[in-house]
Design a protein around this motif. Structure first.
Motif, PDB file in Angstrom:
ATOM      1  N   LEU A  33      38.028  45.049  32.289  1.00 25.87           N
ATOM      2  CA  LEU A  33      38.447  43.824  33.618  1.00 25.87           C
ATOM      3  C   LEU A  33      40.470  43.788  33.972  1.00 25.87           C
ATOM      4  N   VAL A  34      40.477  44.918  33.107  1.00 26.68           N
ATOM      5  CA  VAL A  34      42.273  45.639  33.852  1.00 26.68           C
ATOM      6  C   VAL A  34      41.502  46.858  33.858  1.00 26.68           C
ATOM      7  N   SER A  35      41.635  47.953  35.030  1.00 27.75           N
ATOM      8  CA  SER A  35      40.963  49.186  35.419  1.00 27.75           C
ATOM      9  C   SER A  35      42.815  50.067  34.605  1.00 27.75           C
ATOM     10  N   ASP A  36      41.672  51.181  35.108  1.00 30.03           N
ATOM     11  CA  ASP A  36      43.323  51.743  34.281  1.00 30.03           C
ATOM     12  C   ASP A  36      42.369  53.761  35.493  1.00 30.03           C
ATOM     13  N   ASP A 253      27.139  42.624  37.967  1.00 29.79           N
ATOM     14  CA  ASP A 253      26.251  43.176  37.646  1.00 29.79           C
ATOM     15  C   ASP A 253      26.175  44.735  38.493  1.00 29.79           C
ATOM     16  N   ASP A 254      27.084  44.621  39.519  1.00 32.91           N
ATOM     17  CA  ASP A 254      27.001  45.844  40.685  1.00 32.91           C
ATOM     18  C   ASP A 254      28.738  46.210  40.628  1.00 32.91           C
ATOM     19  N   VAL A 255      29.254  47.197  41.277  1.00 35.70           N
ATOM     20  CA  VAL A 255      30.313  47.267  41.251  1.00 35.70           C
ATOM     21  C   VAL A 255      31.337  46.887  42.068  1.00 35.70           C
ATOM     22  N   ALA A 256      30.341  46.231  43.169  1.00 31.75           N
ATOM     23  CA  ALA A 256      31.491  45.206  44.580  1.00 31.75           C
ATOM     24  C   ALA A 256      32.006  44.331  42.877  1.00 31.75           C
ATOM     25  N   ALA A 257      30.713  43.596  42.295  1.00 31.62           N
ATOM     26  CA  ALA A 257      31.420  42.973  41.374  1.00 31.62           C
ATOM     27  C   ALA A 257      32.148  42.845  40.526  1.00 31.62           C
ATOM     28  N   LEU A 258      31.988  44.066  39.925  1.00 30.94           N
ATOM     29  CA  LEU A 258      32.863  44.577  39.033  1.00 30.94           C
ATOM     30  C   LEU A 258      34.742  44.676  39.466  1.00 30.94           C
ATOM     31  N   ARG A 259      34.564  45.108  40.705  1.00 27.15           N
ATOM     32  CA  ARG A 259      36.115  44.794  41.581  1.00 27.15           C
ATOM     33  C   ARG A 259      36.869  43.892  41.421  1.00 27.15           C
ATOM     34  N   LYS A 260      35.716  42.834  42.497  1.00 27.94           N
ATOM     35  CA  LYS A 260      35.752  41.016  41.813  1.00 27.94           C
ATOM     36  C   LYS A 260      36.465  41.071  40.720  1.00 27.94           C
ATOM     37  N   ALA A 261      35.388  40.525  39.606  1.00 29.15           N
ATOM     38  CA  ALA A 261      36.371  40.643  38.670  1.00 29.15           C
ATOM     39  C   ALA A 261      37.679  40.473  38.167  1.00 29.15           C
ATOM     40  N   ARG A 263      39.866  41.709  40.523  1.00 30.11           N
ATOM     41  CA  ARG A 263      41.091  41.083  40.880  1.00 30.11           C
ATOM     42  C   ARG A 263      41.588  40.287  40.160  1.00 30.11           C
ATOM     43  N   LEU A 264      40.624  39.042  40.196  1.00 31.36           N
ATOM     44  CA  LEU A 264      40.228  37.544  39.704  1.00 31.36           C
ATOM     45  C   LEU A 264      41.203  37.499  38.703  1.00 31.36           C
ATOM     46  N   TYR A 265      40.349  38.594  37.642  1.00 35.86           N
ATOM     47  CA  TYR A 265      41.267  38.924  36.060  1.00 35.86           C
ATOM     48  C   TYR A 265      42.543  38.864  36.219  1.00 35.86           C
ATOM     49  N   GLN A 266      43.141  40.210  37.188  1.00 34.10           N
ATOM     50  CA  GLN A 266      44.757  39.830  37.557  1.00 34.10           C
ATOM     51  C   GLN A 266      45.713  38.705  38.198  1.00 34.10           C
ATOM     52  N   MET A 267      44.630  37.828  38.859  1.00 33.34           N
ATOM     53  CA  MET A 267      45.524  37.010  39.773  1.00 33.34           C
ATOM     54  C   MET A 267      45.333  35.602  38.490  1.00 33.34           C
ATOM     55  N   LYS A 268      44.704  35.724  37.480  1.00 34.78           N
ATOM     56  CA  LYS A 268      44.468  34.302  36.501  1.00 34.78           C
ATOM     57  C   LYS A 268      45.989  35.311  35.602  1.00 34.78           C
TER      58      LYS A 268
END
Length: 268
Positions: A33-36, A253-261, A263-268
């Motif tokens: 949820l935190v990309s590097d 379930d796909d790359v677009a959803a991963l990117r969104k997740a 972003r959401l985790y960073q916002m929270k």
């Protein structure tokens, strides 16, 4: 409060391959949820974040794909690992978790997916609470676009049926419009009811035609949604809970959803 938590067990389904996560061959519940650098590397695996939110009672993790990796990452969480030797549906995951279901002394069981990281602690608690008056509770959400989600057919505040897209798309437009609550694939069920209906589900596999390894195969699968059908037929109460924000039930379930997740985790 701790005693209440001990009365709620959890089953986390983390066995699938995640074929829609293109470019990634690992178990998608371990995606960060935190990309590097790239979406596929980083910290805070989805599965560990999810395990922080489910009740603190007994928990089982159903594994298959890259099971050694899942067990290594989540090994310190005190969960029982149950192997789903054949990927034969969500119901097959519950069949694989039978040793856990028989062993736990919890009276209520939550069943959730390992790639849905944002369901709140309070939501899980509310679902378990609704088992005071229901044998099974379905978590629902109301998206602007129902896409190809399964929907809940509700009568007098009770779920009568969970209908998949391939069936409800044939309904008249007026009937389709009235079906506003979609199935999040997350459930709460009393242990007693689950023990009663697992043998029924096990005796009634569904024949499914699907692509496996680039070839079409006919296989037998089992589905948790069938439990709803069996319970309704027997007059058992099946309730539901709808989240306020559909984002809470989003699956990665796909790359677009991963990117969104991420972003959401960073916002929270």
């Amino acid at each position: 409060m701790e005693t209440q938590h001990r009365q709620i067990a959890s089953i986390v389904m983390a066995a699938g391959r995640g074929s829609r996560m293109k470019g990634y061959s690992g178990n998608k519940t371990l995606l960060p949820l935190v990309s590097d650098g790239t979406e596929f590397s980083g910290q805070c695996p989805i599965l560990l974040h999810l395990l922080e939110n489910i009740p603190k009672g007994p928990r089982a993790i159903v594994v298959n794909h890259c099971k050694e990796d899942v067990m290594r990452v989540a090994g310190a969480q005190g969960a029982m690992f149950c192997e789903q030797a054949v990927l034969n549906g969500t119901g097959g995951a519950i069949l694989a978790a039978q040793p856990f279901i028989e062993e736990t002394d919890a009276s209520r069981i939550l069943i959730t997916m390992g790639d849905v990281p944002f369901v709140k602690k309070d939501t899980y608690a509310k679902m378990a609470g609704l088992l005071d008056v229901n044998d099974l509770v379905v978590l629902g959400f109301c998206p602007e676009d129902k896409k190809q989600y399964g929907v809940l057919e509700i009568v007098s505040q009770q779920v009568r049926k969970i209908t998949e897209w391939k069936y409800w798309k044939e309904y008249p437009a007026v009937q389709q419009a009235a079906l506003t609550v979609c199935n999040a694939g997350i459930y709460a069920v009393t242990r007693k009811a689950l023990q009663t209906y697992i043998p029924v589900m096990a005796s009634r596999p569904q024949t499914v035609h699907k692509e496996v390894g680039g070839r079409m195969k006919t296989i037998e699968e089992f589905f948790i949604t069938d439990l709803v059908e069996y319970m309704v037929q027997d007059g058992r109460p099946v309730g539901y809970l709808v989240v306020d924000d559909p984002v809470e039930t989003m699956g990665v379930d796909d790359v677009a959803a991963l990117r969104k997740a991420q972003r959401l985790y960073q916002m929270k």
